[in-house]
Design a protein around this motif. Structure first.
Motif, PDB file in Angstrom:
ATOM      1  N   SER A  90      -0.507  -7.527   0.628  1.00  0.00           N
ATOM      2  CA  SER A  90      -0.445  -6.491   1.583  1.00  0.00           C
ATOM      3  C   SER A  90      -1.061  -5.634   1.659  1.00  0.00           C
ATOM      4  CB  SER A  90      -0.137  -5.656  -0.220  1.00  0.00           C
ATOM      5  OG  SER A  90      -0.801  -5.446  -0.456  1.00  0.00           O
ATOM      6  N   LEU A  91      -0.550  -5.102   3.121  1.00  0.00           N
ATOM      7  CA  LEU A  91      -1.313  -4.176   3.682  1.00  0.00           C
ATOM      8  C   LEU A  91      -1.525  -3.117   3.348  1.00  0.00           C
ATOM      9  CD1 LEU A  91       0.890  -4.466   6.871  1.00  0.00           C
ATOM     10  CD2 LEU A  91      -1.562  -5.897   6.548  1.00  0.00           C
ATOM     11  N   THR A 123      -8.295  -0.146   1.428  1.00  0.00           N
ATOM     12  CA  THR A 123      -7.282   1.031   1.987  1.00  0.00           C
ATOM     13  C   THR A 123      -7.353   1.545   3.139  1.00  0.00           C
ATOM     14  OG1 THR A 123      -9.711   2.824   1.429  1.00  0.00           O
ATOM     15  CG2 THR A 123      -8.277   1.630  -0.098  1.00  0.00           C
ATOM     16  N   VAL A 124      -7.071   3.282   3.880  1.00  0.00           N
ATOM     17  CA  VAL A 124      -7.380   3.445   4.924  1.00  0.00           C
ATOM     18  C   VAL A 124      -8.027   4.909   5.095  1.00  0.00           C
ATOM     19  CG1 VAL A 124      -4.985   2.753   6.240  1.00  0.00           C
ATOM     20  CG2 VAL A 124      -5.041   4.936   4.840  1.00  0.00           C
ATOM     21  N   ASP A 125      -8.728   5.133   3.662  1.00  0.00           N
ATOM     22  CA  ASP A 125      -9.575   6.056   3.142  1.00  0.00           C
ATOM     23  C   ASP A 125     -11.074   5.928   3.764  1.00  0.00           C
ATOM     24  OD1 ASP A 125      -7.399   7.315   1.852  1.00  0.00           O
ATOM     25  OD2 ASP A 125      -9.369   5.803  -0.312  1.00  0.00           O
ATOM     26  N   GLN A 126     -11.646   6.923   4.370  1.00  0.00           N
ATOM     27  CA  GLN A 126     -12.748   6.235   5.123  1.00  0.00           C
ATOM     28  C   GLN A 126     -13.821   7.830   4.570  1.00  0.00           C
ATOM     29  OE1 GLN A 126     -11.750   7.601   9.155  1.00  0.00           O
ATOM     30  NE2 GLN A 126     -11.155   5.997   9.168  1.00  0.00           N
ATOM     31  N   LYS A 127     -15.542   7.261   5.012  1.00  0.00           N
ATOM     32  CA  LYS A 127     -16.074   7.611   4.191  1.00  0.00           C
ATOM     33  C   LYS A 127     -17.528   7.618   5.029  1.00  0.00           C
ATOM     34  CE  LYS A 127     -19.624   8.060   0.167  1.00  0.00           C
ATOM     35  NZ  LYS A 127     -19.286   9.454  -0.212  1.00  0.00           N
ATOM     36  N   MET A 128     -18.217   8.892   5.556  1.00  0.00           N
ATOM     37  CA  MET A 128     -19.246   9.186   6.519  1.00  0.00           C
ATOM     38  C   MET A 128     -20.712   8.640   6.116  1.00  0.00           C
ATOM     39  SD  MET A 128     -18.897  10.147   9.126  1.00  0.00           S
ATOM     40  CE  MET A 128     -20.401  10.750  10.207  1.00  0.00           C
ATOM     41  N   LYS A 182     -12.912   2.071   3.074  1.00  0.00           N
ATOM     42  CA  LYS A 182     -12.730   2.320   1.729  1.00  0.00           C
ATOM     43  C   LYS A 182     -12.217   1.001   0.965  1.00  0.00           C
ATOM     44  CE  LYS A 182     -12.419   3.979  -3.382  1.00  0.00           C
ATOM     45  NZ  LYS A 182     -12.122   5.260  -3.950  1.00  0.00           N
ATOM     46  N   LEU A 183     -12.859  -0.004   0.642  1.00  0.00           N
ATOM     47  CA  LEU A 183     -12.084  -1.157   0.433  1.00  0.00           C
ATOM     48  C   LEU A 183     -10.878  -1.170  -0.960  1.00  0.00           C
ATOM     49  CD1 LEU A 183     -14.734  -3.997   0.990  1.00  0.00           C
ATOM     50  CD2 LEU A 183     -13.014  -2.816   2.808  1.00  0.00           C
ATOM     51  N   ARG A 184     -10.955  -1.732  -1.255  1.00  0.00           N
ATOM     52  CA  ARG A 184      -9.837  -1.620  -2.937  1.00  0.00           C
ATOM     53  C   ARG A 184     -10.209  -2.374  -4.316  1.00  0.00           C
ATOM     54  NH1 ARG A 184      -4.257  -4.724  -1.959  1.00  0.00           N
ATOM     55  NH2 ARG A 184      -3.666  -4.357   0.666  1.00  0.00           N
ATOM     56  N   ASP A 185     -11.726  -2.203  -3.882  1.00  0.00           N
ATOM     57  CA  ASP A 185     -12.707  -2.634  -4.513  1.00  0.00           C
ATOM     58  C   ASP A 185     -13.448  -1.500  -5.382  1.00  0.00           C
ATOM     59  OD1 ASP A 185     -14.599  -3.331  -2.717  1.00  0.00           O
ATOM     60  OD2 ASP A 185     -14.943  -5.055  -3.702  1.00  0.00           O
TER      61      ASP A 185
END
Length: 186
Positions: A1-2, A39-44, A52-55
């Motif tokens: 899944s994407l 995920t499409v979440d990002q962090k500096m 951010k990966l799903r794990d």
């Protein structure tokens, strides 16, 4: 899944949130040409942005391509029909049946990227005109001619532009072709 992250440059270091709430490099490495649930979440973090990966771990933004589900279906695609989205600048292809992704892979587009030059991949909405299990391909300009015998899984979509297998390289994710969309034969 994407969404999925694809490591196309090389082995990719993994980062985690440390005791000080900042990203810290771990000893874990994700091998080149690996698809990772993300995920499409990002962090500096150190040196820029991280995905951010799903794990719950992170990878550097520039080390991966993120394969995302298409935001819309092209108007010419009938309900439930098969269609393909190719992202030239991100180096991937996703095949769909209707709205649902059914297959994803890395590609190598033309070496000229999206510029209007000789070895750029044709952009736009196209239909597959004809398919071959394999076919010979040739081309060239000036004194630089080439010929490849038995190119697998050829799907011509605009003149001499095609999606096809490329057994002669392993640089998927990077621009490499004379304008076609190269995929790994498997």
């Amino acid at each position: 899944s994407l969404p999925l992250a694809f490591t196309w440059l090389g082995d990719t270091p993994v980062y985690e949130i440390g005791a000080n709430k900042k990203l810290v490099k771990t000893t874990r490495v994700i091998k080149r040409h690996t698809f990772i649930p993300t995920t499409v979440d990002q962090k500096m973090g150190p040196g820029g942005i991280y995905w951010k990966l799903r794990d719950g771990s992170y990878v550097q933004y520039q080390q991966v391509s993120i394969l995302r589900k298409a935001k819309y279906i092209p108007p010419s695609v009938q309900k439930g029909a098969k269609w393909v989205e190719v992202r030239v600048t991100w180096g991937y292809l996703v095949a769909y049946k209707g709205k649902e992704p059914v297959y994803a892979t890395a590609i190598s587009p033309g070496v000229d990227g999206i510029a209007a030059r000789q070895h750029a991949t044709a952009r736009g909405k196209h239909y597959v005109d004809w398919k071959l299990i394999s076919g010979d391909m040739s081309g060239g300009s000036k004194k630089n001619y080439w010929f490849v015998d038995e190119v697998p899984w050829v799907q011509y979509y605009k003149g001499s532009f095609a999606i096809h297998g490329a057994w002669w390289h392993d640089d998927f994710g990077l621009p490499k072709s004379h304008g076609c969309v190269n995929v790994s034969p498997p």
